[in-house]
Design a protein around this motif. Structure first.
Motif, PDB file in Angstrom:
ATOM      1  N   ARG A   6       0.892  -1.259   0.205  1.00  0.00           N
ATOM      2  CA  ARG A   6      -0.004   0.037  -0.005  1.00  0.00           C
ATOM      3  C   ARG A   6       0.893   1.464   0.128  1.00  0.00           C
ATOM      4  NH1 ARG A   6      -4.230  -1.528  -0.211  1.00  0.00           N
ATOM      5  NH2 ARG A   6      -4.058  -3.075   1.319  1.00  0.00           N
ATOM      6  N   VAL A  23      -6.911   9.750 -14.046  1.00  0.00           N
ATOM      7  CA  VAL A  23      -6.748   9.215 -12.959  1.00  0.00           C
ATOM      8  C   VAL A  23      -5.497   8.295 -13.024  1.00  0.00           C
ATOM      9  CG1 VAL A  23      -7.687   7.309 -11.244  1.00  0.00           C
ATOM     10  CG2 VAL A  23      -9.158   8.974 -12.564  1.00  0.00           C
ATOM     11  N   GLY A  26      -3.534   3.902  -8.005  1.00  0.00           N
ATOM     12  CA  GLY A  26      -4.232   4.138  -6.656  1.00  0.00           C
ATOM     13  C   GLY A  26      -5.806   3.607  -6.865  1.00  0.00           C
ATOM     14  N   ASP A  27      -6.269   3.482  -7.959  1.00  0.00           N
ATOM     15  CA  ASP A  27      -7.690   3.018  -8.118  1.00  0.00           C
ATOM     16  C   ASP A  27      -7.493   1.787  -8.806  1.00  0.00           C
ATOM     17  OD1 ASP A  27     -10.590   3.015  -8.502  1.00  0.00           O
ATOM     18  OD2 ASP A  27     -10.504   5.127  -8.144  1.00  0.00           O
ATOM     19  N   ASP A  28      -8.657   1.292  -9.195  1.00  0.00           N
ATOM     20  CA  ASP A  28      -8.753  -0.095  -9.900  1.00  0.00           C
ATOM     21  C   ASP A  28      -7.942  -0.140 -11.056  1.00  0.00           C
ATOM     22  OD1 ASP A  28     -10.544  -2.103  -8.193  1.00  0.00           O
ATOM     23  OD2 ASP A  28     -11.434  -0.303  -8.063  1.00  0.00           O
ATOM     24  N   CYS A  29      -8.266   1.091 -11.869  1.00  0.00           N
ATOM     25  CA  CYS A  29      -7.512   1.283 -13.192  1.00  0.00           C
ATOM     26  C   CYS A  29      -7.127   2.611 -13.059  1.00  0.00           C
ATOM     27  CB  CYS A  29      -8.407   0.935 -14.285  1.00  0.00           C
ATOM     28  SG  CYS A  29      -9.363  -0.563 -14.343  1.00  0.00           S
ATOM     29  N   ALA A  30      -6.130   2.890 -13.899  1.00  0.00           N
ATOM     30  CA  ALA A  30      -5.794   4.219 -14.546  1.00  0.00           C
ATOM     31  C   ALA A  30      -6.791   4.781 -15.545  1.00  0.00           C
ATOM     32  CB  ALA A  30      -4.417   4.216 -15.120  1.00  0.00           C
ATOM     33  N   VAL A  31      -6.880   6.003 -15.840  1.00  0.00           N
ATOM     34  CA  VAL A  31      -7.864   6.475 -16.816  1.00  0.00           C
ATOM     35  C   VAL A  31      -6.978   7.717 -17.666  1.00  0.00           C
ATOM     36  CG1 VAL A  31      -9.952   7.668 -17.155  1.00  0.00           C
ATOM     37  CG2 VAL A  31      -9.846   6.233 -15.113  1.00  0.00           C
ATOM     38  N   VAL A  32      -7.103   7.253 -18.816  1.00  0.00           N
ATOM     39  CA  VAL A  32      -6.075   8.008 -19.834  1.00  0.00           C
ATOM     40  C   VAL A  32      -6.953   8.430 -20.994  1.00  0.00           C
ATOM     41  CG1 VAL A  32      -3.822   6.860 -18.612  1.00  0.00           C
ATOM     42  CG2 VAL A  32      -4.979   6.077 -21.031  1.00  0.00           C
ATOM     43  N   LEU A  83       2.506   0.676 -17.462  1.00  0.00           N
ATOM     44  CA  LEU A  83       2.103   0.116 -16.381  1.00  0.00           C
ATOM     45  C   LEU A  83       3.223  -0.880 -16.111  1.00  0.00           C
ATOM     46  CD1 LEU A  83      -1.473  -1.082 -17.548  1.00  0.00           C
ATOM     47  CD2 LEU A  83      -0.968   0.697 -15.924  1.00  0.00           C
ATOM     48  N   GLY A 117       0.532   3.022 -13.388  1.00  0.00           N
ATOM     49  CA  GLY A 117       0.000   1.917 -12.532  1.00  0.00           C
ATOM     50  C   GLY A 117       0.624   0.897 -12.546  1.00  0.00           C
ATOM     51  N   GLY A 118       0.518   0.065 -11.633  1.00  0.00           N
ATOM     52  CA  GLY A 118       1.141  -1.105 -11.406  1.00  0.00           C
ATOM     53  C   GLY A 118       0.755  -1.930 -10.380  1.00  0.00           C
ATOM     54  N   ASP A 119       1.187  -3.096 -10.036  1.00  0.00           N
ATOM     55  CA  ASP A 119       0.874  -4.088  -9.241  1.00  0.00           C
ATOM     56  C   ASP A 119       1.824  -4.714  -8.689  1.00  0.00           C
ATOM     57  OD1 ASP A 119      -0.931  -5.867  -7.934  1.00  0.00           O
ATOM     58  OD2 ASP A 119      -0.817  -7.529  -9.350  1.00  0.00           O
TER      59      ASP A 119
ATOM     60  N   LEU B  38      -9.433   5.560 -22.075  1.00  0.00           N
ATOM     61  CA  LEU B  38      -9.331   4.174 -21.704  1.00  0.00           C
ATOM     62  C   LEU B  38      -9.083   4.018 -20.173  1.00  0.00           C
ATOM     63  CD1 LEU B  38      -6.930   2.432 -24.430  1.00  0.00           C
ATOM     64  CD2 LEU B  38      -9.207   2.311 -24.297  1.00  0.00           C
ATOM     65  N   VAL B  39      -9.396   2.878 -19.812  1.00  0.00           N
ATOM     66  CA  VAL B  39      -8.990   2.726 -18.434  1.00  0.00           C
ATOM     67  C   VAL B  39      -8.060   1.419 -18.714  1.00  0.00           C
ATOM     68  CG1 VAL B  39     -11.161   3.049 -17.335  1.00  0.00           C
ATOM     69  CG2 VAL B  39     -10.782   0.585 -17.974  1.00  0.00           C
ATOM     70  N   LEU B  40      -6.832   1.561 -17.689  1.00  0.00           N
ATOM     71  CA  LEU B  40      -5.632   0.459 -18.021  1.00  0.00           C
ATOM     72  C   LEU B  40      -5.449   0.189 -16.875  1.00  0.00           C
ATOM     73  CD1 LEU B  40      -3.326   2.751 -19.760  1.00  0.00           C
ATOM     74  CD2 LEU B  40      -4.794   1.099 -20.821  1.00  0.00           C
ATOM     75  N   THR B  41      -5.050  -1.358 -16.666  1.00  0.00           N
ATOM     76  CA  THR B  41      -4.904  -1.924 -15.375  1.00  0.00           C
ATOM     77  C   THR B  41      -3.809  -3.206 -15.798  1.00  0.00           C
ATOM     78  OG1 THR B  41      -5.602  -3.021 -13.296  1.00  0.00           O
ATOM     79  CG2 THR B  41      -6.786  -3.503 -15.503  1.00  0.00           C
ATOM     80  N   THR B  42      -3.107  -3.560 -14.422  1.00  0.00           N
ATOM     81  CA  THR B  42      -2.304  -4.855 -14.546  1.00  0.00           C
ATOM     82  C   THR B  42      -2.511  -5.410 -13.485  1.00  0.00           C
ATOM     83  OG1 THR B  42       0.042  -5.544 -15.144  1.00  0.00           O
ATOM     84  CG2 THR B  42      -0.065  -3.520 -13.858  1.00  0.00           C
ATOM     85  N   ASP B  71     -10.938  -5.651 -12.552  1.00  0.00           N
ATOM     86  CA  ASP B  71     -10.592  -4.241 -12.406  1.00  0.00           C
ATOM     87  C   ASP B  71     -11.216  -3.210 -13.200  1.00  0.00           C
ATOM     88  OD1 ASP B  71      -8.777  -4.500 -10.038  1.00  0.00           O
ATOM     89  OD2 ASP B  71      -7.031  -4.972 -11.623  1.00  0.00           O
ATOM     90  N   MET B  75     -14.725  -0.120 -12.629  1.00  0.00           N
ATOM     91  CA  MET B  75     -14.652   1.281 -12.867  1.00  0.00           C
ATOM     92  C   MET B  75     -16.029   1.431 -13.893  1.00  0.00           C
ATOM     93  SD  MET B  75     -11.637   2.355 -12.057  1.00  0.00           S
ATOM     94  CE  MET B  75     -11.055   3.872 -12.517  1.00  0.00           C
ATOM     95  N   ARG B 144     -12.977   5.107  -6.516  1.00  0.00           N
ATOM     96  CA  ARG B 144     -13.117   4.920  -5.083  1.00  0.00           C
ATOM     97  C   ARG B 144     -13.379   5.819  -4.268  1.00  0.00           C
ATOM     98  NH1 ARG B 144      -7.967   0.819  -4.193  1.00  0.00           N
ATOM     99  NH2 ARG B 144      -8.501  -0.877  -5.940  1.00  0.00           N
ATOM    100  N   GLU B 299      -3.246  -8.878   2.377  1.00  0.00           N
ATOM    101  CA  GLU B 299      -2.391  -8.113   1.698  1.00  0.00           C
ATOM    102  C   GLU B 299      -0.800  -8.427   1.453  1.00  0.00           C
ATOM    103  OE1 GLU B 299      -0.467  -3.706   1.841  1.00  0.00           O
ATOM    104  OE2 GLU B 299      -1.430  -4.213   3.659  1.00  0.00           O
TER     105      GLU B 299
END
Lengths: 302, 302
Positions: A6, A23, A26-32, A83, A117-119, B38-42, B71, B75, B144, B299
Motif C-alpha cells: 500500500r 486518474v 491508486g484506483d482499480d484502473c488508471a484513466v487516460v 504499467l 499504474g502497477g501491481d 481508456l481505463v488501464l490495469t495490470t 478491475d 470502473m 473509489r 495484503e
C-alpha cells in the motif's frame, strides 16, 4: 524497513501524471486520454535471466520500461503510458524498491510517457513486467511483414557486447523510430540479436537477404567482450542480444531523400545489406565469399 | 514436446482478432482502434500465492485475464484488449501451455474482449501478468474516492470461501459494472476481502461507515469452509479475498430508481450498510451492538 504494497502504491500515486492522465495509480484502473489508434506491448524481465542481483535496481527499473518503449519505437510509434507489475522479495528494503520505481519513472519520462499504474506482489525473486501503449505515427505503424525484395537493410547503431552494461542503460530509439516511420518499409528492434531478428523480418515478409560482414557496425563493447570470449567482435555484433537498436528496410528509391533527411537530423544509420526474393538464400558476404546465414542468437526456449 | 516461444506466439497469432485489432500477436506491438478515453490495469499472479501446481491450467489462464477484467468492471468500464506475459518452466509440455492460453482466450472472449499480445519467458515457476484496457462508461469511470456521507453500501453477490474454487472460475462482473456506472457514487472489486476493501473506499473518500453483520451475504462456500476452519461463515464473508464481486456505494435519493432498474435486469444486489461522515467511526453492527471494524483481509506484505 521492508516494503508494503500500500505504501508503495501511494508513492506511485504521488507523482504528477501528464495532462492525458485523468486518474493515476491508486484506483482499480488508471484513466487516460488516447488517440484513435494505439500500439500495445508487454515484456517480462526476471532476475537471473534478464538482470542479476548485483545490478543497480535503478537500472533494472529503467530497463523494465525501456524494453517496452523499444517495442513501441520499433513500430515508429511514440510511447504514451506504461504499467509495471512487479514480484518483489518480501524482505526487500523499501528504499531499494523506491530505487526500482525511480528507474521506471525516469525511463518513462525519458521517452515522454507516464507511468500510470502497477501491481506489487511478494515472491521469491525479483521479476518485472511492463506493459506499454503508444501513439502510431501519422502514416500508420511500421510492421515486420512489409519489406520487399530489393529493399536495403539498415541498423540505427553499432551492435554487440551489450552484456557489458548497455543492456541495462540503453535508451529506446524513439526519436529514430519516429523519423524512420516516414521511410522504412519494415522495422523491428534488435532484442534477440541481429542474426535472429533479421530472419524475423525475412520470414514475416517472405523474403531472403544478403548482409555484408564488413558493413555490420561493431560496438566497442563487442571488441572488449571478444577479448574475454575469444570469439570475433563480428560474432558478438551478429549474435549477442539486447542491443535495442532498430533494424529496418528501406525502398531503394527513397535512399537519396532518406540520406539527406538523416544527415539533417544528425542520425548516422548504417546500411548492412539487401532483401532478396524468396529462394535466393540468406547469406553473410565475407572476404572469402558468401557464407550461409547462421542464427546463434538468443531465444527463450523450453 | 516442450514449449518454444516462437511456436506459441504463432499459435496466439492464428486466432482471429476482433474488428478493432489491426495487428494482433506476432509483431513488436499489437495495433488496435480505441475510444478517446481508456481505463488501464495490470495484475500479477504467481504459483504458490495465487494458484497451485495442482490447479487446472485452463483455469489459471482464465483467472489471469479475469482478474484484470474485474478491475475494469470495477470502473463501470467494458474490457477491450488484454496482453499476457508469462514465465513458464522450461520443461512444460506444449499441450499444457496451450491449455493455459486457451483459458486466457476463453476469458477474454467471455467479457467481449480480445487477447492481442503477450510475452513468454522461461523461468523456475509459472507466473502470469495480465494487462487490460477498457472503454469507460458514458458518464465516466466510477472511482473509489467519490462516495459521500449517507450513501448506501452494496455488494453484487455473496462473499467468502472462494478458495474452495471460485477464485479460479469466477466471471468478472462486467455486465453488473456497466449497469452500476449509472448509479454508483464509488465502486471497486473485492479482491483483498470486504473488510479491507471497504476501508479502501472509505479512506479514498475520507469517510467512515457502518455495516450490518446480518446483511452481509454469505456464500455457501463460506459455510462449507467454516466447517473446516472452525471460524464463522460471516468471518469468511468479511475477510476472505478473491470474491471478485463489486462493492459500491449508492446515493440514497437514487435508491428507488436503482431497485426498479436492478429488478428489471434480474440483478439481486445486496445492501449491507451506509457511509458516514469521517469521525463517526467504522463499525460492524451485530445483535450484541456495534463492534469496531476489523481488517483481517489479505495484503501482499513485506
Amino acid at each position: 524497513m521492508p516494503w508494503r504494497e500500500r505504501d508503495l502504491l501511494a508513492a506511485f500515486a504521488r507523482k504528477t501524471p501528464g495532462p492525458a492522465v485523468a486518474v493515476g495509480p491508486g484506483d482499480d484502473c488508471a484513466v487516460v486520454s488516447v488517440p484513435p489508434s494505439l500500439v500495445l506491448t508487454t515484456d517480462l524481465m526476471a532476475e537471473g535471466t534478464d538482470f542479476l542481483p548485483s545490478h543497480p535496481l535503478r537500472s533494472v527499473g529503467w530497463k523494465s520500461v525501456m524494453i517496452s518503449a523499444s517495442d513501441i519505437a520499433a513500430m515508429g510509434a511514440s510511447p504514451l503510458f506504461f504499467l509495471v507489475a512487479a514480484q518483489i522479495p518480501p524482505g526487500m528494503e523499501e528504499d531499494r524498491v523506491l530505487e526500482l520505481t525511480a528507474g521506471m519513472e525516469a525511463a518513462a519520462e525519458a521517452v515522454g510517457a507516464s507511468l500510470v499504474g502497477g501491481d506489487l506482489s511478494a515472491g521469491p525473486s525479483l521479476l518485472l513486467v511492463s506493459a506499454g501503449a503508444g501513439a502510431p505515427p501519422p502514416g500508420g505503424p511500421v510492421l515486420r511483414s512489409t519489406a520487399r525484395a530489393g529493399d536495403l537493410v539498415f541498423v540505427t547503431g553499432p551492435l554487440g557486447g551489450s552484456i557489458l552494461g548497455r543492456h541495462l542503460t540503453f535508451r529506446a530509439r524513439v526519436e529514430e523510430g519516429r523519423f524512420l516511420a516516414s521511410f522504412a518499409s519494415a522495422m523491428m528492434d534488435i532484442s534477440d540479436g541481429l542474426s535472429g531478428d533479421l530472419v524475423h523480418i525475412a520470414d514475416a515478409s517472405s523474403l531472403d537477404f544478403t548482409v555484408s560482414a564488413a558493413a555490420v557496425p561493431v560496438h566497442p563493447d563487442a571488441v572488449a567482450l571478444s577479448e574475454r570470449t575469444g570469439r570475433s567482435p563480428l560474432h558478438h555484433a551478429l549474435h549477442d542480444g539486447e542491443d535495442f537498436e532498430l533494424l529496418f528496410t528501406l525502398p531503394p528509391d527513397r535512399l537519396d531523400d532518406f540520406l539527406e533527411a538523416s544527415r539533417d537530423r544528425g542520425f548516422a544509420f548504417r546500411r548492412i545489406g539487401r532483401m532478396t526474393p524468396k529462394g535466393s538464400g540468406r547469406f553473410l558476404e565475407t572476404e572469402e565469399g558468401p557464407r550461409p546465414w547462421r542464427i546463434l542468437s538468443h531465444e527463450h526456449r523450453g
